[in-house]
Design a protein around this motif. Structure first.
Motif, mmCIF file in Angstrom:
data_model
loop_
_atom_site.group_PDB
_atom_site.id
_atom_site.type_symbol
_atom_site.label_atom_id
_atom_site.label_comp_id
_atom_site.label_asym_id
_atom_site.label_seq_id
_atom_site.Cartn_x
_atom_site.Cartn_y
_atom_site.Cartn_z
ATOM 1 N N LEU A 1 0.872 -1.178 0.000
ATOM 2 C CA LEU A 1 0.000 0.000 0.000
ATOM 3 C C LEU A 1 0.907 1.226 0.000
ATOM 4 O O LEU A 1 2.042 1.164 0.473
ATOM 5 C CB LEU A 1 -0.886 0.020 1.250
ATOM 6 N N ARG A 2 0.381 2.332 -0.529
ATOM 7 C CA ARG A 2 1.161 3.567 -0.557
ATOM 8 C C ARG A 2 0.355 4.665 0.124
ATOM 9 O O ARG A 2 -0.792 4.913 -0.252
ATOM 10 C CB ARG A 2 1.456 3.957 -2.012
ATOM 11 N N VAL A 3 0.958 5.280 1.119
ATOM 12 C CA VAL A 3 0.261 6.350 1.837
ATOM 13 C C VAL A 3 0.988 7.666 1.605
ATOM 14 O O VAL A 3 2.213 7.750 1.704
ATOM 15 C CB VAL A 3 0.139 6.034 3.355
ATOM 16 N N THR A 4 0.213 8.695 1.257
ATOM 17 C CA THR A 4 0.774 10.043 1.121
ATOM 18 C C THR A 4 0.958 10.633 2.511
ATOM 19 O O THR A 4 0.116 10.432 3.394
ATOM 20 C CB THR A 4 -0.193 10.929 0.316
ATOM 21 N N VAL A 5 2.048 11.351 2.706
ATOM 22 C CA VAL A 5 2.257 12.041 3.975
ATOM 23 C C VAL A 5 1.328 13.250 4.014
ATOM 24 O O VAL A 5 1.402 14.123 3.140
ATOM 25 C CB VAL A 5 3.727 12.481 4.138
ATOM 26 N N GLY A 6 0.448 13.280 5.010
ATOM 27 C CA GLY A 6 -0.498 14.389 5.140
ATOM 28 C C GLY A 6 -0.080 15.341 6.245
ATOM 29 O O GLY A 6 1.110 15.407 6.616
ATOM 30 N N THR A 7 -1.047 16.046 6.794
ATOM 31 C CA THR A 7 -0.776 16.865 7.976
ATOM 32 C C THR A 7 -0.539 15.915 9.153
ATOM 33 O O THR A 7 -0.946 14.744 9.101
ATOM 34 C CB THR A 7 -1.979 17.753 8.315
ATOM 35 N N PRO A 8 0.089 16.391 10.233
ATOM 36 C CA PRO A 8 0.264 15.511 11.397
ATOM 37 C C PRO A 8 -1.069 14.898 11.861
ATOM 38 O O PRO A 8 -1.111 13.719 12.226
ATOM 39 C CB PRO A 8 0.858 16.445 12.455
ATOM 40 N N GLU A 9 -2.160 15.663 11.796
ATOM 41 C CA GLU A 9 -3.470 15.142 12.226
ATOM 42 C C GLU A 9 -3.934 14.019 11.299
ATOM 43 O O GLU A 9 -4.448 12.991 11.744
ATOM 44 C CB GLU A 9 -4.517 16.270 12.245
ATOM 45 N N GLU A 10 -3.776 14.247 9.998
ATOM 46 C CA GLU A 10 -4.178 13.212 9.032
ATOM 47 C C GLU A 10 -3.342 11.948 9.207
ATOM 48 O O GLU A 10 -3.865 10.823 9.134
ATOM 49 C CB GLU A 10 -4.017 13.737 7.595
ATOM 50 N N ASN A 11 -2.057 12.135 9.471
ATOM 51 C CA ASN A 11 -1.185 10.966 9.647
ATOM 52 C C ASN A 11 -1.577 10.187 10.898
ATOM 53 O O ASN A 11 -1.533 8.955 10.909
ATOM 54 C CB ASN A 11 0.280 11.405 9.712
ATOM 55 N N GLN A 12 -1.973 10.925 11.940
ATOM 56 C CA GLN A 12 -2.432 10.256 13.158
ATOM 57 C C GLN A 12 -3.729 9.485 12.893
ATOM 58 O O GLN A 12 -3.903 8.365 13.370
ATOM 59 C CB GLN A 12 -2.641 11.275 14.298
ATOM 60 N N ALA A 13 -4.615 10.101 12.129
ATOM 61 C CA ALA A 13 -5.878 9.420 11.791
ATOM 62 C C ALA A 13 -5.587 8.139 11.019
ATOM 63 O O ALA A 13 -6.200 7.082 11.256
ATOM 64 C CB ALA A 13 -6.777 10.348 10.973
ATOM 65 N N PHE A 14 -4.631 8.226 10.099
ATOM 66 C CA PHE A 14 -4.229 7.044 9.321
ATOM 67 C C PHE A 14 -3.655 5.968 10.246
ATOM 68 O O PHE A 14 -4.036 4.793 10.165
ATOM 69 C CB PHE A 14 -3.205 7.458 8.255
ATOM 70 N N LEU A 15 -2.755 6.364 11.151
ATOM 71 C CA LEU A 15 -2.111 5.375 12.030
ATOM 72 C C LEU A 15 -3.134 4.724 12.959
ATOM 73 O O LEU A 15 -3.091 3.510 13.195
ATOM 74 C CB LEU A 15 -1.008 6.053 12.851
ATOM 75 N N ARG A 16 -4.061 5.522 13.446
ATOM 76 C CA ARG A 16 -5.112 4.988 14.314
ATOM 77 C C ARG A 16 -5.933 3.945 13.541
ATOM 78 O O ARG A 16 -6.165 2.843 14.012
ATOM 79 C CB ARG A 16 -6.013 6.150 14.782
ATOM 80 N N ALA A 17 -6.336 4.317 12.336
ATOM 81 C CA ALA A 17 -7.136 3.411 11.517
ATOM 82 C C ALA A 17 -6.341 2.145 11.187
ATOM 83 O O ALA A 17 -6.883 1.039 11.189
ATOM 84 C CB ALA A 17 -7.569 4.111 10.233
ATOM 85 N N LEU A 18 -5.043 2.309 10.960
ATOM 86 C CA LEU A 18 -4.210 1.148 10.611
ATOM 87 C C LEU A 18 -4.072 0.210 11.816
ATOM 88 O O LEU A 18 -4.197 -1.007 11.670
ATOM 89 C CB LEU A 18 -2.836 1.627 10.128
ATOM 90 N N ARG A 19 -3.837 0.790 12.996
ATOM 91 C CA ARG A 19 -3.720 -0.049 14.207
ATOM 92 C C ARG A 19 -5.013 -0.809 14.449
ATOM 93 O O ARG A 19 -4.991 -2.010 14.734
ATOM 94 C CB ARG A 19 -3.388 0.816 15.428
ATOM 95 N N GLU A 20 -6.138 -0.116 14.310
ATOM 96 C CA GLU A 20 -7.438 -0.776 14.511
ATOM 97 C C GLU A 20 -7.629 -1.904 13.495
ATOM 98 O O GLU A 20 -8.062 -2.990 13.827
ATOM 99 C CB GLU A 20 -8.574 0.236 14.344
ATOM 100 N N THR A 21 -7.290 -1.607 12.236
ATOM 101 C CA THR A 21 -7.477 -2.594 11.176
ATOM 102 C C THR A 21 -6.628 -3.834 11.425
ATOM 103 O O THR A 21 -7.098 -4.964 11.290
ATOM 104 C CB THR A 21 -7.091 -1.975 9.812
ATOM 105 N N LEU A 22 -5.367 -3.606 11.796
ATOM 106 C CA LEU A 22 -4.462 -4.740 12.015
ATOM 107 C C LEU A 22 -4.813 -5.508 13.290
ATOM 108 O O LEU A 22 -4.643 -6.732 13.348
ATOM 109 C CB LEU A 22 -3.007 -4.248 12.099
#
Ligand SMILES: *Cc1c(COP(=O)(O)O)cnc(C)c1O
Length: 357
Positions: A334-355
């Protein structure tokens, strides 16, 4: 008798599928390497005034002289080199391919790389040869040199840094490819603002080198402005294929104005580079995630079940790019674009939940 598409349209075109852009409404959009920051209010006001004053009843400056002058200054274009403007660098790739598309001509690149190289070359009637990348997605120098000998490409594309892998190739390997190539070599520097490396300064060393850039990843994707830098004798020929008025008047004027405050975009790029390091550390700490270091504004990472992770992220409101199935070397990626710090946190949260779930 009504004529149908299959009677008239080229067979290779009938077989193509259209470039698909997924619907991102309501999602944290981390799939297309856009700069997440808008322009500051002062610049937005200036752009608003410009739009108001622009004579929309008149055709634009056909050569984009004012914008080219600004680009020369901001992008460090060496003296003696010319600039050709495109409606995005995609259009420049198209111009390059059309220009060399003699019967039997070949375009070359590496695999995996930016899909538009292969797609546009093929549509222009070129045979496209993709040379597999080596270990860690590095340039495989012996394989590249052998392929240059074998296929004698009129045109070779190298994205520096590469998309979708995010790495910079070894500069000596790239230079050797340029020296040994029998045709033009286009170094595509779409991500140069995040890499701190460029071949712009080396244009005078290599008569067959062209450097391509874009404003898309820098914060102006909506304006569609790409440009090619190189020797006047090459660019004069390519310019004959450029449609008159290919860059519209609003894009020209707005880009010129924003680039007069280029430090704004460069500061945003610097913030993205810092956020990239934070995001990479966080990904490295996640079990089951294998993330690649990046010199661009995105990170390629591998998981056990990419389709499920992609769907899990999307269900949690985050859109990334699923590369699984697009190329054997990108299985599980998968390829993730680096967003704002808030967007990146939202992505990491979603990724942790998914995994975790
Ligand atoms: C995104 C990207 C481009 C940009 O294309 P534009 O048409 O200028 O938006 C060019 N090359 C590479 C490698 C890219 O990833």
């Amino acid at each position: 008798m009504a004529v149908s598409p299959k009677d008239l349209i080229r067979e290779d075109v009938l077989r193509l599928s259209a470039y698909h852009v997924p619907d991102s409404r309501g999602l944290v959009k981390l799939d297309a390497m856009e700069n997440p920051y808008g322009l500051p209010d002062g610049l937005r006001d200036a752009v608003g005034l410009l739009a108001r004053e622009t004579a929309l009843n008149r055709y634009p400056d056909p050569s984009g002289a004012a914008l080219r002058l600004r680009l020369r200054e901001v992008m460090g274009v060496p003296a003696g080199m010319d600039i050709l403007l495109g409606n995005g660098s995609d259009e420049i790739i198209q111009i390059l391919c059309l220009a060399v598309a003699k019967p039997g001509a070949v375009a070359m690149g590496v695999d995996p790389s930016f899909v538009m190289f292969r797609m546009i070359a093929t549509i222009a009637g070129l045979r496209y040869e993709g040379v597999p990348l080596g270990a860690g997605f590095s340039l495989d120098r012996p394989a590249m040199l052998a392929a240059l000998e074998r296929h004698r490409p009129a045109l070779t594309f190298l994205a520096y840094p590469n998309n979708p892998t995010g790495n910079l190739f070894d500069a000596d390997d790239v230079a050797e490819v340029i020296r040994r190539a029998p045709g033009l070599v286009v170094v595509d520097e779409a991500y140069t603002a995040f890499a701190g490396a460029s071949f712009m300064e080396r244009l005078s060393e290599h008569p067959n080198l062209l450097v391509m850039r874009t404003l898309s990843k820098l914060g102006l994707a909506g304006l569609r402005i790409g440009f090619l830098v190189g020797r006047p004798e090459w660019l004069a020929e390519l310019d004959k294929l450029r449609l008159p008025y290919n860059v519209n008047v609003l894009s020209q004027r707005v880009a010129e104005r924003v680039l007069a405050s280029a430090e704004v975009l460069l500061e945003q790029a610097a913030a993205i580079r810092i956020a990239r390091a934070v995001l990479l550390d966080a990904l490295a700490a996640l079990p089951g995630v294998d993330a690649l270091p990046s010199s661009a504004n995105f990170i390629l990472f591998q998981v056990a079940d990419a389709d499920a992770v992609f769907a899990g992220l999307k269900a949690r409101g985050v859109l990334v790019k699923n590369l699984n199935g697009s190329h054997p070397r990108l299985a599980g990626c998968l390829r993730v674009t680096v967003g704002t710090p808030e967007e990146n946190q939202a992505f990491l949260r979603a990724l942790r939940e998914t995994l975790g779930g």
